[in-house]
Design an enzyme around this catalytic site. Structure first.
Site, mmCIF file in Angstrom:
data_model
loop_
_atom_site.group_PDB
_atom_site.id
_atom_site.type_symbol
_atom_site.label_atom_id
_atom_site.label_comp_id
_atom_site.label_asym_id
_atom_site.label_seq_id
_atom_site.Cartn_x
_atom_site.Cartn_y
_atom_site.Cartn_z
ATOM 1 N N ASP A 8 -9.854 -53.767 30.345
ATOM 2 C CA ASP A 8 -8.526 -54.227 29.645
ATOM 3 C C ASP A 8 -8.053 -53.132 28.949
ATOM 4 O OD1 ASP A 8 -8.561 -55.592 32.655
ATOM 5 O OD2 ASP A 8 -7.873 -57.572 31.345
ATOM 6 N N ASP A 130 -1.282 -61.677 41.638
ATOM 7 C CA ASP A 130 -1.654 -61.865 40.893
ATOM 8 C C ASP A 130 -0.911 -63.431 40.755
ATOM 9 O OD1 ASP A 130 -2.942 -60.198 39.271
ATOM 10 O OD2 ASP A 130 -0.492 -59.953 38.225
#
Length: 245
Positions: A8, A130
């Site tokens: 990330d 998500d």
């Protein structure tokens, strides 16, 4: 099943967030390319990159780092998410050597965009769902919609989406274990291969996930667990490989 290390990217560094909160981040490395090398050396066959700044900005912010990793490892399949909301962005990433781009927010707000991109870039589109309590979140998880993840997956079933990256927000970065039931349900009912994300913390989680591999769960993205040492990439991939025999 593939074990897919997550890198990330925030402000040029390699970080992990808790439940997607930018203010609750831990820096695990100043050089994401070095981090990619670490996971490749450990046996990773695919990498999951996320441009966190891009997810909030709505356009790539850490794109040059992504390209640098793709250039260094031209034969390594890479998937990238975060801020992918235009055909131009997708084309730029694919030209840079990225294998798949992940469409998240725009898949919820403009599902027809996914259909169009699957036609324009066949075999290169992943949808990122998500979810919190089964409902899809958008805009870097800042907003939770009324759209159910399973319903959205069904919408894309015949579009040629390569796979769905399914993240259970409540568990992401919290080291609480993977939501096996929700992941399997999405794979079974949605009809698209699913990559589980969020909550894969140790070998026990992986073994639980492996029990539903036949539903269409093809991989597991892992982040904090491999950075904090509760899951070993080489051991995890070796276990998954052993299941084929």
């Amino acid at each position: 099943m593939l074990i897919i290390p997550a890198i990330d990217l925030k402000d040029g560094k390699c970080v992990r967030l808790r439940q997607g909160r930018m203010e609750d981040s831990t820096v695990f490395g100043d050089d994401p390319v070095d981090m990619a090398t670490k996971w490749v050396d450990a046996g990773a066959r695919r990498l999951h990159l996320v441009d966190l700044n891009g997810a909030f900005a709505g356009e790539p912010v850490n794109g040059e780092i992504v390209k640098a990793i793709a250039v260094k490892y031209p034969n390594l399949p890479i998937q990238i998410g975060g801020g992918i909301r235009s055909a131009e962005t997708i084309e730029a990433y694919l030209k840079a050597g990225v294998q798949w781009v992940i469409i998240g927010t725009k898949a919820v707000k403009e599902p027809e965009f996914v259909t169009e991109m699957c036609k324009e870039f066949p075999g290169h589109i992943i949808v990122g769902l998500d979810a919190k309590d089964g409902r899809v979140a958008t805009d870097g998880w800042a907003e939770v919609s009324e759209v159910m993840a399973v319903d959205l997956a069904k919408r894309f079933a015949n579009d040629g989406v390569s796979s769905i990256v399914y993240t259970d927000i409540a568990r992401d970065g919290m080291m609480q274990g993977v939501n096996v039931e929700a992941t399997a349900k999405l794979a079974e009912e949605g009809g698209i291969p699913v990559i589980a994300s969020g909550g894969v913390t140790n070998m026990d989680d992986l073994k639980r996930l492996a029990t539903v591999a036949d539903t269409g769960v093809i991989g597991a993205i892992t982040g904090r667990a491999i950075y904090e040492g509760t899951l070993d990439v080489a051991e995890a991939q070796a276990y998954c490989d052993s299941l084929k025999n």
